[in-house]
Design a protein around this motif. Structure first.
Motif, PDB file in Angstrom:
ATOM      1  N   ARG A 110       9.465 -10.272   6.785  1.00 18.31           N
ATOM      2  CA  ARG A 110       8.151 -10.063   6.170  1.00 18.31           C
ATOM      3  C   ARG A 110       7.345 -11.360   6.168  1.00 18.31           C
ATOM      4  O   ARG A 110       6.142 -11.358   6.461  1.00 18.31           O
ATOM      5  N   LEU A 111       7.971 -12.473   5.873  1.00 17.78           N
ATOM      6  CA  LEU A 111       7.281 -13.763   5.897  1.00 17.78           C
ATOM      7  C   LEU A 111       6.821 -14.118   7.302  1.00 17.78           C
ATOM      8  O   LEU A 111       5.720 -14.642   7.502  1.00 17.78           O
ATOM      9  N   ARG A 112       7.669 -13.829   8.295  1.00 14.77           N
ATOM     10  CA  ARG A 112       7.303 -14.130   9.682  1.00 14.77           C
ATOM     11  C   ARG A 112       6.120 -13.290  10.154  1.00 14.77           C
ATOM     12  O   ARG A 112       5.365 -13.698  11.029  1.00 14.77           O
ATOM     13  N   LEU A 113       5.963 -12.095   9.559  1.00 12.90           N
ATOM     14  CA  LEU A 113       4.916 -11.167   9.990  1.00 12.90           C
ATOM     15  C   LEU A 113       3.670 -11.230   9.111  1.00 12.90           C
ATOM     16  O   LEU A 113       2.808 -10.359   9.206  1.00 12.90           O
ATOM     17  N   ALA A 114       3.572 -12.259   8.283  1.00 15.18           N
ATOM     18  CA  ALA A 114       2.481 -12.329   7.307  1.00 15.18           C
ATOM     19  C   ALA A 114       1.102 -12.261   7.951  1.00 15.18           C
ATOM     20  O   ALA A 114       0.159 -11.727   7.359  1.00 15.18           O
ATOM     21  N   ASP A 115       0.958 -12.778   9.168  1.00 15.19           N
ATOM     22  CA  ASP A 115      -0.358 -12.762   9.828  1.00 15.19           C
ATOM     23  C   ASP A 115      -0.447 -11.699  10.912  1.00 15.19           C
ATOM     24  O   ASP A 115      -1.291 -11.777  11.798  1.00 15.19           O
ATOM     25  N   LEU A 120      12.813   3.925   9.516  1.00 21.10           N
ATOM     26  CA  LEU A 120      11.904   2.924  10.062  1.00 21.10           C
ATOM     27  C   LEU A 120      10.632   2.798   9.222  1.00 21.10           C
ATOM     28  O   LEU A 120      10.095   1.695   9.055  1.00 21.10           O
ATOM     29  N   GLN A 121      10.157   3.923   8.687  1.00 22.80           N
ATOM     30  CA  GLN A 121       8.997   3.855   7.789  1.00 22.80           C
ATOM     31  C   GLN A 121       9.331   3.056   6.538  1.00 22.80           C
ATOM     32  O   GLN A 121       8.514   2.244   6.063  1.00 22.80           O
ATOM     33  N   ASP A 122      10.516   3.265   6.002  1.00 24.70           N
ATOM     34  CA  ASP A 122      10.924   2.507   4.817  1.00 24.70           C
ATOM     35  C   ASP A 122      10.949   1.013   5.094  1.00 24.70           C
ATOM     36  O   ASP A 122      10.566   0.202   4.240  1.00 24.70           O
ATOM     37  N   VAL A 123      11.394   0.642   6.288  1.00 23.51           N
ATOM     38  CA  VAL A 123      11.412  -0.780   6.636  1.00 23.51           C
ATOM     39  C   VAL A 123       9.992  -1.307   6.796  1.00 23.51           C
ATOM     40  O   VAL A 123       9.670  -2.408   6.322  1.00 23.51           O
ATOM     41  N   LEU A 124       9.126  -0.539   7.452  1.00 24.06           N
ATOM     42  CA  LEU A 124       7.722  -0.957   7.571  1.00 24.06           C
ATOM     43  C   LEU A 124       7.115  -1.206   6.193  1.00 24.06           C
ATOM     44  O   LEU A 124       6.382  -2.189   5.997  1.00 24.06           O
ATOM     45  N   ASP A 125       7.379  -0.332   5.254  1.00 28.96           N
ATOM     46  CA  ASP A 125       6.845  -0.502   3.897  1.00 28.96           C
ATOM     47  C   ASP A 125       7.313  -1.828   3.298  1.00 28.96           C
ATOM     48  O   ASP A 125       6.529  -2.540   2.649  1.00 28.96           O
ATOM     49  N   ARG A 126       8.573  -2.180   3.518  1.00 24.91           N
ATOM     50  CA  ARG A 126       9.119  -3.428   2.970  1.00 24.91           C
ATOM     51  C   ARG A 126       8.608  -4.646   3.726  1.00 24.91           C
ATOM     52  O   ARG A 126       8.643  -5.762   3.192  1.00 24.91           O
ATOM     53  N   ARG A 130       1.497  -1.470   8.251  1.00 27.33           N
ATOM     54  CA  ARG A 130       0.951  -0.119   8.183  1.00 27.33           C
ATOM     55  C   ARG A 130       1.417   0.720   9.364  1.00 27.33           C
ATOM     56  O   ARG A 130       1.399   0.255  10.508  1.00 27.33           O
ATOM     57  N   ASN A 131       1.777   1.945   9.075  1.00 25.10           N
ATOM     58  CA  ASN A 131       2.105   2.905  10.120  1.00 25.10           C
ATOM     59  C   ASN A 131       0.865   3.747  10.379  1.00 25.10           C
ATOM     60  O   ASN A 131       0.323   4.374   9.468  1.00 25.10           O
ATOM     61  N   ALA A 132       0.419   3.778  11.622  1.00 22.76           N
ATOM     62  CA  ALA A 132      -0.779   4.543  11.962  1.00 22.76           C
ATOM     63  C   ALA A 132      -0.533   6.045  11.911  1.00 22.76           C
ATOM     64  O   ALA A 132      -1.475   6.832  11.818  1.00 22.76           O
ATOM     65  N   TRP A 133       0.740   6.461  11.963  1.00 22.69           N
ATOM     66  CA  TRP A 133       1.057   7.886  11.981  1.00 22.69           C
ATOM     67  C   TRP A 133       1.289   8.374  10.557  1.00 22.69           C
ATOM     68  O   TRP A 133       2.281   8.055   9.924  1.00 22.69           O
ATOM     69  N   ASP A 134       0.326   9.161  10.061  1.00 19.07           N
ATOM     70  CA  ASP A 134       0.406   9.630   8.675  1.00 19.07           C
ATOM     71  C   ASP A 134       0.475  11.152   8.592  1.00 19.07           C
ATOM     72  O   ASP A 134       0.130  11.742   7.574  1.00 19.07           O
TER      73      ASP A 134
END
Length: 293
Positions: A164-169, A195-201, A205-209
Motif C-alpha cells: 500500500r505504501l509503494r502504491l501511494a501515488d 482480489l477485491q478485498d486486497v484492492l480495498d486494503r 479502486r476497482n473499475a468493475w462495480d
C-alpha cells in the motif's frame, strides 16, 4: 485409469510408505502428516503452512493455474478435481483428506478413507480475506502448525501494508482485474472476490462495480470493457494463445479506451480463489508491476 496411476514416482512413493498402511486413520494425539488435497485451494493453503500434501487433484492443472506454492515432484496426481481417484486414496491411506466440499465434492464420499476436513472459503456471507484469516488459524490448529499460521497472518498483513505504501501515488486510475475465459469472454474480479478485498486494503479502486457470482467474478464479453472507460487493465496469467491472437488482431480490442491509453499490466500466475498466501503475493506483484509501469 487416472493420471499418474502407473508412474514410477507413485510406485516408489507407495513402496516407501507401506508401513503407514498398517495403522488406522491417524493418531488422535499427533497432528496429521500424510495429507491428501482434493482440489487446488486446499493444496495451496496446506503448502502455505509448510506441509507438502502427498497427493493433489489435477496436478497438471495446479502447475498451470496455481503455480505457487510450488508442489514437490513427489506429489502424486489424484486425477480430476471433480472425481478424484478413490483407488489411489485407498492405497495412500492418508491421515487427513482436505477440500472445499459442497461444490461438486461430497464429504461422505471420502470419509471411509480417512478423516475429512472442509475449507469453506466462499461458503459464508463474509469477505474472502476475513474468512481466509479465520480458516488459516483453524487449519493451523488442525495440522499442529499454529506458529506457521500466525506467521502467515502477520506476514500477509505486513506485505499488504508495504505494498500500500509503494502504491501511494498510483491511486488515481481505477483498475480492472480479469482473466481470459476464451478469446471472446473474460472473467472479471469484483465484489466478493479475494482480489477485491486486497484492492480495498491497498486503497485502490476497482473499475468493475457490477453484479458478481458467489465467487466474486463476472463472466462477460470482451466488448464490455468498452463501457468502463479509461482504466488500467490488469490481466492474470496464463494468457492462452487464442487470447494473444485476439489482442493482436482484433480492432475492437485495440480500440478499447483502456488499451489505447495504458499498456496492459500482467500478473504472473496465481490462484485467485486461494488463501492468505495468494493475497500477499497478489499485493506484492501488483505493486511491482504498477510501480514500474
Amino acid at each position: 485409469m487416472r493420471a499418474g496411476f502407473h508412474s514410477p514416482t507413485r510406485r516408489a512413493f507407495l513402496g516407501g510408505t507401506g508401513a503407514f498402511a498398517a495403522f488406522p486413520f491417524g493418531f488422535a494425539s499427533s497432528p496429521p502428516r500424510r495429507v491428501a488435497c482434493l482440489e487446488w485451494t486446499a493444496a495451496g493453503m496446506v503448502m502455505s503452512l509448510g506441509l507438502a500434501p502427498i497427493a493433489v487433484g489435477d496436478l497438471k492443472g495446479y502447475r498451470q493455474w496455481v503455480d505457487q506454492p510450488t508442489l514437490p515432484e513427489t506429489t502424486l496426481d489424484l486425477g480430476s478435481r471433480g472425481e478424484p481417484s478413490l483407488e489411489l486414496l485407498e492405497e495412500l491411506n492418508p491421515d487427513l483428506i482436505i477440500a472445499t466440499y459442497g461444490y461438486g465434492l461430497e464429504v461422505g464420499d471420502f470419509e471411509r478413507f480417512a478423516p475429512t476436513y472442509d475449507l469453506p472459503l466462499y461458503a459464508e456471507k463474509t469477505s474472502p480475506y476475513a474468512q481466509a484469516k479465520r480458516e488459516t488459524q483453524r487449519l493451523g490448529e488442525r495440522l499442529g502448525r499454529e506458529r506457521e499460521a500466525e506467521a502467515l497472518l502477520l506476514g500477509t498483513e505486513r506485505t499488504i501494508d508495504e505494498s500500500r505504501l509503494r502504491l501511494a501515488d498510483r491511486k488515481a486510475i481505477p483498475l480492472c482485474l480479469f482473466t481470459f475465459f476464451d478469446n471472446r469472454h473474460l472473467r472479471i474480479y469484483g465484489a466478493g472476490s479475494l482480489l477485491q478485498d486486497v484492492l480495498d486494503r491497498l486503497d485502490l479502486r476497482n473499475a468493475w462495480d457490477r453484479a458478481t457470482s458467489q465467487w466474486g467474478i463476472s463472466t462477460v464479453g470482451v466488448e464490455q470493457l468498452a463501457t468502463i472507460g479509461d482504466v488500467r487493465l490488469v490481466c492474470l496469467e496464463p494468457i492462452m494463445p487464442h487470447a494473444v491472437r485476439m489482442m493482436r488482431g482484433s480492432s475492437l480490442w485495440q480500440n478499447l479506451p483502456a488499451v489505447r491509453t495504458h499498456p496492459i499490466t500482467t500478473i504472473p500466475i496465481l490462484w485467485p480463489f486461494g488463501g492468505l498466501d495468494v493475497a500477499a503475493r497478489f499485493a506484492s506483484l501488483l505493486a511491482d508491476n504498477l510501480v514500474s509501469a
